[in-house]
Motif scaffolding. Sequence first.
Motif, PDB file in Angstrom:
ATOM      1  N   LYS A  76       0.735  -1.335  -0.090  1.00  0.00           N
ATOM      2  CA  LYS A  76      -0.197  -0.081   0.026  1.00  0.00           C
ATOM      3  C   LYS A  76       1.113   1.150   0.057  1.00  0.00           C
ATOM      4  N   SER A  77       2.309   1.008  -0.305  1.00  0.00           N
ATOM      5  CA  SER A  77       3.069   2.222  -0.153  1.00  0.00           C
ATOM      6  C   SER A  77       2.851   3.076  -1.051  1.00  0.00           C
ATOM      7  N   ILE A  78       3.573   4.506  -0.822  1.00  0.00           N
ATOM      8  CA  ILE A  78       3.475   5.647  -2.002  1.00  0.00           C
ATOM      9  C   ILE A  78       4.816   6.137  -1.766  1.00  0.00           C
ATOM     10  N   PRO A  79       5.571   6.356  -3.088  1.00  0.00           N
ATOM     11  CA  PRO A  79       4.842   5.946  -4.241  1.00  0.00           C
ATOM     12  C   PRO A  79       4.673   4.360  -4.425  1.00  0.00           C
ATOM     13  N   PRO A  85       6.170  -1.133  -7.841  1.00  0.00           N
ATOM     14  CA  PRO A  85       5.917  -1.756  -9.213  1.00  0.00           C
ATOM     15  C   PRO A  85       5.256  -3.143  -9.137  1.00  0.00           C
ATOM     16  N   GLY A  86       5.439  -3.722  -7.994  1.00  0.00           N
ATOM     17  CA  GLY A  86       4.896  -5.031  -8.032  1.00  0.00           C
ATOM     18  C   GLY A  86       3.369  -5.059  -7.833  1.00  0.00           C
ATOM     19  N   ARG A  87       2.780  -3.943  -7.125  1.00  0.00           N
ATOM     20  CA  ARG A  87       1.459  -3.635  -6.860  1.00  0.00           C
ATOM     21  C   ARG A  87       1.008  -3.400  -8.182  1.00  0.00           C
ATOM     22  N   LEU A  88       1.349  -2.577  -9.036  1.00  0.00           N
ATOM     23  CA  LEU A  88       1.245  -2.026 -10.144  1.00  0.00           C
ATOM     24  C   LEU A  88       0.764  -3.284 -11.106  1.00  0.00           C
ATOM     25  N   ALA A  89       1.946  -4.105 -11.249  1.00  0.00           N
ATOM     26  CA  ALA A  89       1.978  -5.340 -12.009  1.00  0.00           C
ATOM     27  C   ALA A  89       0.756  -6.127 -11.734  1.00  0.00           C
ATOM     28  N   VAL A 147      -1.702   8.685 -12.015  1.00  0.00           N
ATOM     29  CA  VAL A 147      -2.248   7.952 -11.018  1.00  0.00           C
ATOM     30  C   VAL A 147      -0.895   7.884  -9.800  1.00  0.00           C
ATOM     31  N   GLU A 148      -1.472   8.180  -8.501  1.00  0.00           N
ATOM     32  CA  GLU A 148      -0.482   8.400  -7.664  1.00  0.00           C
ATOM     33  C   GLU A 148      -0.576   7.486  -6.287  1.00  0.00           C
ATOM     34  N   LYS A 149      -1.621   6.724  -6.251  1.00  0.00           N
ATOM     35  CA  LYS A 149      -2.180   5.965  -5.340  1.00  0.00           C
ATOM     36  C   LYS A 149      -2.442   4.631  -5.821  1.00  0.00           C
ATOM     37  N   PRO A 150      -2.156   3.543  -4.974  1.00  0.00           N
ATOM     38  CA  PRO A 150      -2.274   2.297  -5.457  1.00  0.00           C
ATOM     39  C   PRO A 150      -3.811   1.979  -5.438  1.00  0.00           C
ATOM     40  N   ASN A 189      -0.436   7.274 -16.830  1.00  0.00           N
ATOM     41  CA  ASN A 189       1.009   7.549 -16.111  1.00  0.00           C
ATOM     42  C   ASN A 189       0.934   7.277 -14.705  1.00  0.00           C
ATOM     43  N   VAL A 190       1.751   6.238 -14.196  1.00  0.00           N
ATOM     44  CA  VAL A 190       1.793   5.848 -12.713  1.00  0.00           C
ATOM     45  C   VAL A 190       2.903   6.256 -12.210  1.00  0.00           C
ATOM     46  N   VAL A 191       2.906   6.838 -11.109  1.00  0.00           N
ATOM     47  CA  VAL A 191       4.092   7.383 -10.243  1.00  0.00           C
ATOM     48  C   VAL A 191       4.559   6.111  -9.559  1.00  0.00           C
ATOM     49  N   ILE A 192       5.817   5.456  -9.740  1.00  0.00           N
ATOM     50  CA  ILE A 192       6.167   4.010  -8.880  1.00  0.00           C
ATOM     51  C   ILE A 192       7.391   4.559  -8.196  1.00  0.00           C
TER      52      ILE A 192
END
Length: 317
Positions: free
Chosen positions: A119-122, A125-129, A270-273, A293-296
């Motif tokens: 749930k981290s921010i940024p 990338p594993g969560r995005l995948a 997108v800045e939050k998971p 555009n996802v901030v990772i």
Amino acid sequence: MFRVSVVITPGCAVWATVMSDCVILLGTRLCLYHATGDLYNPDAKIIQVDIEPEEIGRNRSADLAVFADIKGLLDQCNKLIDSDGIADSLEKNFRPWVDELRKEHVERKEMQKFNTESKSIPINPGRLAQEIDNFMDRVDDIVITDGGDLPSWVLTTRTCRGLWNEMASGLFGCLGVGLPYANAAKLVRPQSRVLMCTGDGSIGFNFMELETSIRKNLPIVVVIGNNNLWGMTANSMKHRFKHFVPDTVELDFVPYHKMMEALGGKGILVEKPDDIQTALKDAFASGKTTVVNVVIDPAVIGPASEAIASLKDGEEF
């Protein structure tokens, strides 16, 4: 227990190939994706099938060389299995090996949850995948990868439910092929949802192919993992060579979503998971060529970079 793995594409089923007693190579080169043959058990028997005879024995000797068309060979193998009635015997003999692989798969998925459920921010990338895999769950969905570190996350989380569920550049592609692949995939399979996932560095190679997507009315979705960094190169400097050179791999934040809007498509930041699923839903619902555009997080190391960092001095990947 006798362990056999069949390798069709570079880098597939790494655990299976590493642990196998016999590796059957079907038209795939022993290239860098296989550590030029060193990826496999040194005592494993190698059966190599290729229609190009000069490929057989490249980088590692084959115990059995078969110069043949792969489809023709497999057709003959299937006929042999059916005619001799040995399918049940094969099932019995290899069931322990299959069970071992399934157990290992479940364990690896469990280990990945630290990243895939982060749930981290940024955004990890594993969560995005993982969010991409969860969303692209139809049998005819197509996910295309491009870049360095980010594709390794997608490839380790992707669940293939049907043909063409995942496409990667592999040996015969390079940075920047993702958008041409995505456009072609949508032209060939207009009924499929097509998503291309890439890094903020690799998207720069062929970004203007998005104009082609718009001009050809191809509603593909491009997810950019934006960490202001050439991630794989940076990680190699830090963890493989222990020598990071500043001002060489860093990138400024590029508002690719706004650039997409300027071209006439749709752009989403997108800045939050927790916002990833909504963004993907809105992107496909728009019917437009869309950039998400996802901030990772640049500090999270991808599976490919970890593999490179683990190499001993003198080894090549």
